[in-house]
Structure formats: structure tokens, C-alpha cells
Design a protein around this motif. Sequence first.
Motif, PDB file in Angstrom:
ATOM      1  N   GLU A  73      -6.610 -26.417  -9.512  1.00  0.00           N
ATOM      2  CA  GLU A  73      -7.408 -25.706 -10.501  1.00  0.00           C
ATOM      3  C   GLU A  73      -6.901 -24.263 -10.574  1.00  0.00           C
ATOM      4  OE1 GLU A  73      -9.457 -27.311 -12.265  1.00  0.00           O
ATOM      5  OE2 GLU A  73      -9.791 -29.149 -11.109  1.00  0.00           O
ATOM      6  N   ASN A  74      -7.393 -23.497 -11.510  1.00  0.00           N
ATOM      7  CA  ASN A  74      -6.968 -22.111 -11.651  1.00  0.00           C
ATOM      8  C   ASN A  74      -7.242 -21.312 -10.387  1.00  0.00           C
ATOM      9  OD1 ASN A  74      -6.030 -22.447 -14.265  1.00  0.00           O
ATOM     10  ND2 ASN A  74      -7.996 -21.914 -15.190  1.00  0.00           N
ATOM     11  N   ALA A  75      -6.339 -20.412 -10.077  1.00  0.00           N
ATOM     12  CA  ALA A  75      -6.466 -19.579  -8.886  1.00  0.00           C
ATOM     13  C   ALA A  75      -7.402 -18.406  -9.134  1.00  0.00           C
ATOM     14  CB  ALA A  75      -5.089 -19.063  -8.474  1.00  0.00           C
ATOM     15  N   ALA A  76      -7.983 -17.909  -8.041  1.00  0.00           N
ATOM     16  CA  ALA A  76      -8.845 -16.730  -8.120  1.00  0.00           C
ATOM     17  C   ALA A  76      -8.597 -15.858  -6.901  1.00  0.00           C
ATOM     18  CB  ALA A  76     -10.309 -17.143  -8.176  1.00  0.00           C
ATOM     19  N   CYS A  77      -8.662 -14.552  -7.086  1.00  0.00           N
ATOM     20  CA  CYS A  77      -8.517 -13.608  -5.974  1.00  0.00           C
ATOM     21  C   CYS A  77      -9.812 -13.571  -5.173  1.00  0.00           C
ATOM     22  CB  CYS A  77      -8.185 -12.219  -6.512  1.00  0.00           C
ATOM     23  SG  CYS A  77      -8.235 -10.915  -5.266  1.00  0.00           S
ATOM     24  N   PHE A  78      -9.708 -13.737  -3.845  1.00  0.00           N
ATOM     25  CA  PHE A  78     -10.904 -13.725  -3.006  1.00  0.00           C
ATOM     26  C   PHE A  78     -10.909 -12.597  -1.976  1.00  0.00           C
ATOM     27  CE2 PHE A  78      -7.912 -16.285  -0.622  1.00  0.00           C
ATOM     28  CZ  PHE A  78      -8.154 -15.987   0.708  1.00  0.00           C
ATOM     29  N   ALA A  79      -9.797 -11.874  -1.833  1.00  0.00           N
ATOM     30  CA  ALA A  79      -9.745 -10.763  -0.879  1.00  0.00           C
ATOM     31  C   ALA A  79      -8.516  -9.918  -1.184  1.00  0.00           C
ATOM     32  CB  ALA A  79      -9.679 -11.271   0.559  1.00  0.00           C
ATOM     33  N   ARG A  80      -8.509  -8.713  -0.644  1.00  0.00           N
ATOM     34  CA  ARG A  80      -7.352  -7.836  -0.781  1.00  0.00           C
ATOM     35  C   ARG A  80      -6.957  -7.295   0.595  1.00  0.00           C
ATOM     36  NH1 ARG A  80     -10.485  -6.557  -5.495  1.00  0.00           N
ATOM     37  NH2 ARG A  80      -9.388  -7.354  -7.344  1.00  0.00           N
ATOM     38  N   ASN A  81      -5.773  -6.732   0.666  1.00  0.00           N
ATOM     39  CA  ASN A  81      -5.257  -6.228   1.931  1.00  0.00           C
ATOM     40  C   ASN A  81      -4.404  -5.006   1.638  1.00  0.00           C
ATOM     41  OD1 ASN A  81      -4.736  -6.186   4.705  1.00  0.00           O
ATOM     42  ND2 ASN A  81      -4.136  -8.341   4.796  1.00  0.00           N
ATOM     43  N   ALA A 190       1.562   1.757  23.558  1.00  0.00           N
ATOM     44  CA  ALA A 190       3.000   1.718  23.281  1.00  0.00           C
ATOM     45  C   ALA A 190       3.300   1.696  21.791  1.00  0.00           C
ATOM     46  CB  ALA A 190       3.632   0.500  23.960  1.00  0.00           C
ATOM     47  N   LEU A 191       2.244   1.533  20.978  1.00  0.00           N
ATOM     48  CA  LEU A 191       2.443   1.356  19.551  1.00  0.00           C
ATOM     49  C   LEU A 191       1.642   2.374  18.745  1.00  0.00           C
ATOM     50  CD1 LEU A 191       2.100  -2.538  19.446  1.00  0.00           C
ATOM     51  CD2 LEU A 191       4.228  -1.219  19.459  1.00  0.00           C
ATOM     52  N   THR A 192       2.136   2.671  17.555  1.00  0.00           N
ATOM     53  CA  THR A 192       1.436   3.512  16.586  1.00  0.00           C
ATOM     54  C   THR A 192       1.273   2.722  15.296  1.00  0.00           C
ATOM     55  OG1 THR A 192       2.344   5.573  17.484  1.00  0.00           O
ATOM     56  CG2 THR A 192       1.540   5.632  15.221  1.00  0.00           C
ATOM     57  N   ILE A 193       0.084   2.809  14.699  1.00  0.00           N
ATOM     58  CA  ILE A 193      -0.183   2.130  13.429  1.00  0.00           C
ATOM     59  C   ILE A 193      -0.329   3.185  12.338  1.00  0.00           C
ATOM     60  CG2 ILE A 193      -1.597   0.422  12.252  1.00  0.00           C
ATOM     61  CD1 ILE A 193      -0.390  -0.504  14.955  1.00  0.00           C
ATOM     62  N   VAL A 194       0.453   3.060  11.292  1.00  0.00           N
ATOM     63  CA  VAL A 194       0.414   4.028  10.189  1.00  0.00           C
ATOM     64  C   VAL A 194       0.262   3.271   8.873  1.00  0.00           C
ATOM     65  CG1 VAL A 194       1.709   5.792   8.929  1.00  0.00           C
ATOM     66  CG2 VAL A 194       1.781   5.738  11.426  1.00  0.00           C
ATOM     67  N   ASP A 195      -0.714   3.666   8.089  1.00  0.00           N
ATOM     68  CA  ASP A 195      -0.898   3.097   6.759  1.00  0.00           C
ATOM     69  C   ASP A 195       0.203   3.611   5.843  1.00  0.00           C
ATOM     70  OD1 ASP A 195      -2.553   1.431   5.110  1.00  0.00           O
ATOM     71  OD2 ASP A 195      -3.228   3.227   4.066  1.00  0.00           O
ATOM     72  N   ILE A 196       0.796   2.721   5.076  1.00  0.00           N
ATOM     73  CA  ILE A 196       1.851   3.137   4.159  1.00  0.00           C
ATOM     74  C   ILE A 196       1.249   4.047   3.083  1.00  0.00           C
ATOM     75  CG2 ILE A 196       3.395   2.280   2.334  1.00  0.00           C
ATOM     76  CD1 ILE A 196       3.972  -0.094   4.169  1.00  0.00           C
ATOM     77  N   PRO A 197       1.876   5.178   2.798  1.00  0.00           N
ATOM     78  CA  PRO A 197       1.330   6.113   1.805  1.00  0.00           C
ATOM     79  C   PRO A 197       1.102   5.438   0.458  1.00  0.00           C
ATOM     80  CG  PRO A 197       3.116   7.129   3.049  1.00  0.00           C
ATOM     81  CD  PRO A 197       3.109   5.689   3.442  1.00  0.00           C
ATOM     82  N   ASP A 198       0.077   5.880  -0.229  1.00  0.00           N
ATOM     83  CA  ASP A 198      -0.320   5.258  -1.497  1.00  0.00           C
ATOM     84  C   ASP A 198       0.802   5.161  -2.529  1.00  0.00           C
ATOM     85  OD1 ASP A 198      -2.867   4.633  -0.659  1.00  0.00           O
ATOM     86  OD2 ASP A 198      -3.777   6.452  -1.482  1.00  0.00           O
ATOM     87  N   PRO A 199       1.686   6.169  -2.664  1.00  0.00           N
ATOM     88  CA  PRO A 199       2.732   6.033  -3.684  1.00  0.00           C
ATOM     89  C   PRO A 199       3.651   4.833  -3.457  1.00  0.00           C
ATOM     90  CG  PRO A 199       2.528   8.315  -2.990  1.00  0.00           C
ATOM     91  CD  PRO A 199       1.697   7.517  -2.046  1.00  0.00           C
ATOM     92  N   PHE A 200       3.713   4.344  -2.224  1.00  0.00           N
ATOM     93  CA  PHE A 200       4.596   3.222  -1.898  1.00  0.00           C
ATOM     94  C   PHE A 200       3.826   1.950  -1.559  1.00  0.00           C
ATOM     95  CE2 PHE A 200       6.726   7.101   0.027  1.00  0.00           C
ATOM     96  CZ  PHE A 200       7.439   7.401  -1.114  1.00  0.00           C
ATOM     97  N   GLN A 201       2.518   2.013  -1.615  1.00  0.00           N
ATOM     98  CA  GLN A 201       1.666   0.898  -1.189  1.00  0.00           C
ATOM     99  C   GLN A 201       1.632  -0.206  -2.247  1.00  0.00           C
ATOM    100  OE1 GLN A 201      -0.390  -1.284   1.194  1.00  0.00           O
ATOM    101  NE2 GLN A 201      -0.421   0.865   1.882  1.00  0.00           N
ATOM    102  N   PRO A 202       1.951  -1.442  -1.882  1.00  0.00           N
ATOM    103  CA  PRO A 202       1.844  -2.537  -2.855  1.00  0.00           C
ATOM    104  C   PRO A 202       0.400  -2.946  -3.072  1.00  0.00           C
ATOM    105  CG  PRO A 202       2.505  -3.392  -0.722  1.00  0.00           C
ATOM    106  CD  PRO A 202       2.444  -1.895  -0.579  1.00  0.00           C
ATOM    107  N   PHE A 203       0.154  -3.612  -4.176  1.00  0.00           N
ATOM    108  CA  PHE A 203      -1.185  -4.118  -4.481  1.00  0.00           C
ATOM    109  C   PHE A 203      -1.249  -5.557  -3.977  1.00  0.00           C
ATOM    110  CE2 PHE A 203      -4.314  -5.902  -7.632  1.00  0.00           C
ATOM    111  CZ  PHE A 203      -5.416  -5.225  -7.132  1.00  0.00           C
ATOM    112  N   ILE A 204      -2.057  -5.800  -2.953  1.00  0.00           N
ATOM    113  CA  ILE A 204      -2.058  -7.085  -2.257  1.00  0.00           C
ATOM    114  C   ILE A 204      -3.346  -7.837  -2.555  1.00  0.00           C
ATOM    115  CG2 ILE A 204      -1.974  -8.220  -0.010  1.00  0.00           C
ATOM    116  CD1 ILE A 204      -0.337  -5.869   1.015  1.00  0.00           C
ATOM    117  N   GLU A 205      -3.204  -8.953  -3.236  1.00  0.00           N
ATOM    118  CA  GLU A 205      -4.333  -9.817  -3.545  1.00  0.00           C
ATOM    119  C   GLU A 205      -4.120 -11.198  -2.924  1.00  0.00           C
ATOM    120  OE1 GLU A 205      -6.448  -8.649  -7.662  1.00  0.00           O
ATOM    121  OE2 GLU A 205      -4.556  -9.727  -7.899  1.00  0.00           O
TER     122      GLU A 205
END
Length: 243
Positions: A73-81, A190-205
Motif C-alpha cells: 500500500e502507499n507509504a507514510a512517514c512515521f518518524a524522523r531522525n 573515549a568518544l564524542t558525539i556531535v550533531d551535524i550542523p544544520d547547513p549540511f544536515q540531511p532531511f531524514i524521514e
Amino acid sequence: MSDTVRVLSAGSLRHAFPAIIEAFGEETGIAVSLTLGPAGLLREEIEAGAEFDLFASANMEHPHRLAAAGLTENAACFARNRLSVVARADLGLTTENFLTILSNPEVRIGTSTPGDDPGGDYAFEVFDRIEAQHPGTGEAVKSRSRQLVGGRNSPPTPPGKPSGYLITDGEVDLMMSYSSNARLLAADPALTIVDIPDPFQPFIEYGVAIRKGADSRTAHLRNFLFSPRGQWILSEAGFSPIG
């Protein structure tokens, strides 16, 4: 008819779907079986005739393709990341020096596998966005990146190895990662987590589609993903609800 609702799900939902299945079972008494894997490879399995009832993908492209082929059936977006970078702590990565660090030819970059796994597609989209704003830089970063996971030929994760082992074992200096997964490594010094800056951030659905002809139990599970309880579980697992 199968005794269970058969779910094929993107591997990045591995920390969400078990809780969804448990809550759904408590509410309805309906049993669900879960198979996890790279969404692109799962889509290929469906196209080749794999049995399933519900497909949950880390992008919209794969479920739309199955719908166009008349398999769902047709797909639907249920979450984003979102996409983050998991890096060696001593690399000193920050949001401010993100581009400088990535541009350093000595920094070893790991990604998932484009085509087979949407996580790799999103990582390469980041590099394309960098290229659009800084010509030459994004292509150089892309050419140095190593596709280490999520592919049909990727080696399996060694038993007992924690997430982030490719960095802590010295295979790469940083990995592109879904934020929902990366947050689970935040306590590791031992690790660092960094969010990718908005200008380079993909739209993830994330998209969900059910098999053509699936019974009402499958539709009920799909609807549960969109319910307040389903959306709350996804939020607790690090995803952004669609509301």
C-alpha cells in the motif's frame, strides 16, 4: 495466513521496535515477528519474493518504490531522525570545527553503504551539501570515506563488540551515525558525539508500508506506530515524532 505479523525493519530501529512490539502485544494480543537489516537490502528481498506484512524503512524511497511496483500500500512517514558524527574524543571535534576536521586528509572517515543502507545515502548527502557550499571539499571528503557497515559485503559485527568499536579499535577516527544510535554512546569517555550542523544536515524521514492484501492485524500495527503511545516510544528511542 501467518500466525504473526511479519515485520521487516531498518536496523536503526532496533532500539525502538522491540518496545513497540511489546506495547502493541500488550494492547492487542497480536504476535509480531521482527527481522532487522539495511533497508535497501530488505527492499530487494521483498522484490525477490520474501514474505512480509509490514516494511519499515529509514527512508521514504524504498517503500515508495515497493508501492509503485504494486507490492505494498502507499507509504507514510512515521518518524524522523538526524545525522550525527561519533568521533574519537581526542580528535577534538565540535560543531564549530566540523568542516575543518572532516577536511583534514589525515582524518579517517567511516560511513554505512550507500544504496544498500539509507544511512550511507544520508552520509553522502552530507558530503554533497558540503560540496555545494565549498566546491572541491565535499568530493574530497567523499572520496576518502570508507563504507564499512550496512552493505551486502560488510563483515558482521564481531560478537561482544560494543557500538563504536570501529573507532575505539582504531579502524577510523569518526563515523557518520543516526542520532538515535549515537546518543547511546554519549557516556563513553573515549568518544564524542556531535550533531551535524544544520547547513549540511540531511532531511531524514522513516517510511512504513504494508503488503498489498495484508489483513487487519497488520493495519492495526501500522496505525499503532502513529498512535500517541507508538510515537512516544519512538521519541524515547531518540526519533522525532511526526506530530
